[in-house]
Write a protein that holds these residues in place. Structure first.
Motif, PDB file in Angstrom:
ATOM      1  N   ARG A  46       0.747  -0.824  -0.236  1.00  0.00           N
ATOM      2  CA  ARG A  46       0.040  -0.140   0.368  1.00  0.00           C
ATOM      3  C   ARG A  46       0.854   0.990   0.201  1.00  0.00           C
ATOM      4  NH1 ARG A  46      -2.319  -4.087  -0.532  1.00  0.00           N
ATOM      5  NH2 ARG A  46      -4.331  -5.025   0.770  1.00  0.00           N
ATOM      6  N   ALA A  47       0.652   2.255  -1.226  1.00  0.00           N
ATOM      7  CA  ALA A  47       1.494   3.755  -0.773  1.00  0.00           C
ATOM      8  C   ALA A  47       0.696   4.363  -1.804  1.00  0.00           C
ATOM      9  CB  ALA A  47       2.570   3.388  -1.717  1.00  0.00           C
ATOM     10  N   ILE A  48       0.999   5.999  -0.956  1.00  0.00           N
ATOM     11  CA  ILE A  48       1.011   7.071  -1.338  1.00  0.00           C
ATOM     12  C   ILE A  48       2.320   8.125  -1.318  1.00  0.00           C
ATOM     13  CG2 ILE A  48       0.678   8.368   0.832  1.00  0.00           C
ATOM     14  CD1 ILE A  48      -0.947   9.785   0.315  1.00  0.00           C
ATOM     15  N   VAL A  49       2.104   8.615  -2.956  1.00  0.00           N
ATOM     16  CA  VAL A  49       3.305   8.578  -3.600  1.00  0.00           C
ATOM     17  C   VAL A  49       2.531  10.331  -4.026  1.00  0.00           C
ATOM     18  CG1 VAL A  49       4.532   9.072  -6.186  1.00  0.00           C
ATOM     19  CG2 VAL A  49       3.762   6.338  -4.657  1.00  0.00           C
ATOM     20  N   PHE A  50       4.045  10.873  -3.523  1.00  0.00           N
ATOM     21  CA  PHE A  50       3.597  12.571  -3.678  1.00  0.00           C
ATOM     22  C   PHE A  50       5.295  12.836  -5.110  1.00  0.00           C
ATOM     23  CE2 PHE A  50       2.292  11.498   0.485  1.00  0.00           C
ATOM     24  CZ  PHE A  50       1.603  12.953   0.867  1.00  0.00           C
ATOM     25  N   GLU A  51       4.387  13.251  -6.358  1.00  0.00           N
ATOM     26  CA  GLU A  51       5.054  13.440  -7.060  1.00  0.00           C
ATOM     27  C   GLU A  51       5.635  15.356  -7.203  1.00  0.00           C
ATOM     28  OE1 GLU A  51       4.144  13.802 -11.851  1.00  0.00           O
ATOM     29  OE2 GLU A  51       3.331  11.423 -11.230  1.00  0.00           O
ATOM     30  N   TYR A  52       7.069  15.297  -7.676  1.00  0.00           N
ATOM     31  CA  TYR A  52       7.343  16.578  -7.496  1.00  0.00           C
ATOM     32  C   TYR A  52       7.993  17.007  -9.025  1.00  0.00           C
ATOM     33  CZ  TYR A  52       6.726  16.987  -3.091  1.00  0.00           C
ATOM     34  OH  TYR A  52       6.408  16.760  -1.418  1.00  0.00           O
ATOM     35  N   GLY A  53       7.585  17.892  -9.431  1.00  0.00           N
ATOM     36  CA  GLY A  53       7.930  18.829 -10.306  1.00  0.00           C
ATOM     37  C   GLY A  53       9.481  19.439 -10.862  1.00  0.00           C
ATOM     38  N   GLU A  54      10.399  19.231  -9.584  1.00  0.00           N
ATOM     39  CA  GLU A  54      10.807  20.110  -9.807  1.00  0.00           C
ATOM     40  C   GLU A  54      11.871  19.417  -8.454  1.00  0.00           C
ATOM     41  OE1 GLU A  54      10.807  24.031  -7.997  1.00  0.00           O
ATOM     42  OE2 GLU A  54       8.831  23.507  -7.923  1.00  0.00           O
ATOM     43  N   LEU A  55      13.387  19.933  -8.562  1.00  0.00           N
ATOM     44  CA  LEU A  55      14.225  18.161  -7.136  1.00  0.00           C
ATOM     45  C   LEU A  55      13.756  18.892  -6.020  1.00  0.00           C
ATOM     46  CD1 LEU A  55      16.817  17.364  -6.621  1.00  0.00           C
ATOM     47  CD2 LEU A  55      17.810  18.745  -7.084  1.00  0.00           C
TER      48      LEU A  55
END
Length: 377
Positions: free
Chosen positions: A221-230
């Motif tokens: 099970r997971a939650i993924v936070f995605e960022y468009g930058e570093l």
């Protein structure tokens, strides 16, 4: 302690199981352990070589044990580094003494940051190929392998910490009676926690190994936070979450009769985007879901700050961009040092203060996308 009242042949007060005359009777007159000797023993213990692959695969192990990076070097660490160095915690005795008992982020070369000798060359390559050789697509297997790699380092560290008991308990040689008491108490408490943690991790490892043996990763099970930058902070670690982001208790970690739920936490950069992944196995879903829900109740613009505070409050295997560290205020730097110290100190009562209040004001990018893997938020 009243050592003068203890008979020579009575069991020693320290609990070693030895007779008093063979243990602490003349401890104050013994040659003190030199700092370099203790540091050398610590380095040797925390660089032992094992392969953390399931036992079913041990017959296939390569002879060479590698320095495996839990945070990828070529993408993540290199991206946040300045002149080939990142900032991280050094847990050696020299650093602790130099910083007067506090842990401060120090320069670490990216070749040595986040490494541990916990996998043979073959299994380090095979088990994590989906992460190292494929784009990150938030697949079940990828989220599972991120969780397992973080957990494997925690398992390795707890095993080493148990093996440090004899070293820690010998540090009272040549010390006065009151210091012997203090040192033995600290060694005892550290060992109790390490042994309980290792026992719990053996339980969790069996669950991970079952999934690896069957190649069925649907328990993740997971939650993924995605960022468009570093994202300027990279981490890989596992923890038993004890408090929510609203400061309510999730688990009582002092209850040694219960195996606590486990959360893995990973931050990395793939050369284009940054990701923060919180992952866990199905049997830990209750506590981890409650933790995530309390995080998602925070203002969206503050989520990254609370994630950063969770990293500093719960992990020591984190690495900071020196450029970001220099950009934040002295107050923020001091707060990070304090909450990192609370994480490693056995004398601080557990609390959720450092994750329930916004105490860091430095700029952090906001997540561009948040996705759930195998569960509904």
């Amino acid at each position: 302690m009243g050592k003068n009242k203890i008979g020579r042949n009575a069991p020693c007060w320290c609990g070693s199981g030895k007779k008093f005359k063979k243990c602490h009777k003349d401890r104050a007159n013994e040659k003190p352990v030199e700092a370099w000797e203790a540091a050398k023993s610590m380095r040797e213990t925390f660089t032992s070589k094992i392969c953390s692959a399931p036992k079913s695969l041990h017959d296939e192990c390569a002879k060479k044990i590698v320095k495996a990076h839990t945070v990828p070097k070529s993408s993540s660490l290199k991206a946040i580094a300045v002149d080939g160095h990142v900032l991280g915690l050094k847990l050696g005795l020299e650093s602790i003494q130099e910083n007067h008992g506090k842990l401060r982020p120090e320069k670490i070369g990216i070749n040595n940051a986040s490494t541990f000798t916990g996998f043979c060359q073959k299994h380090d390559d095979q088990l994590f190929a989906c992460l190292e050789k494929q784009p990150f697509k938030k697949l079940e297997e990828q989220c599972f392998k991120l969780a397992f790699r973080s957990f494997a380092r925690e398992y390795y560290t707890k095993s080493a910490l148990v093996n440090m008991y004899e070293v820690n308990s010998a540090l009272d040689k040549g010390k006065p009676e009151y210091r012997q008491l203090e040192i033995q108490e600290q060694a005892f408490l550290t060992n109790v926690g390490a042994e309980a943690g290792l026992r719990d991790n053996i339980f969790h490892k069996e669950k991970f190994d079952q999934c690896l043996d069957s190649k069925d990763y649907s328990d993740i099970r997971a939650i993924v936070f995605e960022y468009g930058e570093l994202f300027p902070i990279q981490v890989s670690g596992s923890v038993n979450p004890d408090f929510c982001f609203n400061n309510t208790q999730l688990q009582d970690l002092s209850n040694l009769e219960r195996v606590p739920d486990l959360l893995s936490f990973t931050s990395f950069y793939d050369g284009n985007k940054s990701y923060i992944v919180l992952s866990w196995l199905k049997h830990c879903h209750g506590s981890c879901t409650a933790l995530v829900k309390s995080l998602m109740s925070k203002p969206k613009e503050d989520i990254s700050t609370y994630l950063a505070q969770y990293i500093f409050s719960n992990f020591e295997n984190y690495f900071i961009s020196p450029a970001w560290w220099e950009s934040i205020s002295e107050r923020d730097r001091g707060n990070i040092v304090e909450i990192s110290h609370d994480n490693v100190s056995i004398f601080v009562e557990p609390h959720g203060n450092s994750i329930s209040n916004k105490i860091i004001s430095g700029d952090l990018p906001a997540p561009a996308k948040i996705e759930y893997v195998n569960w509904k938020g």
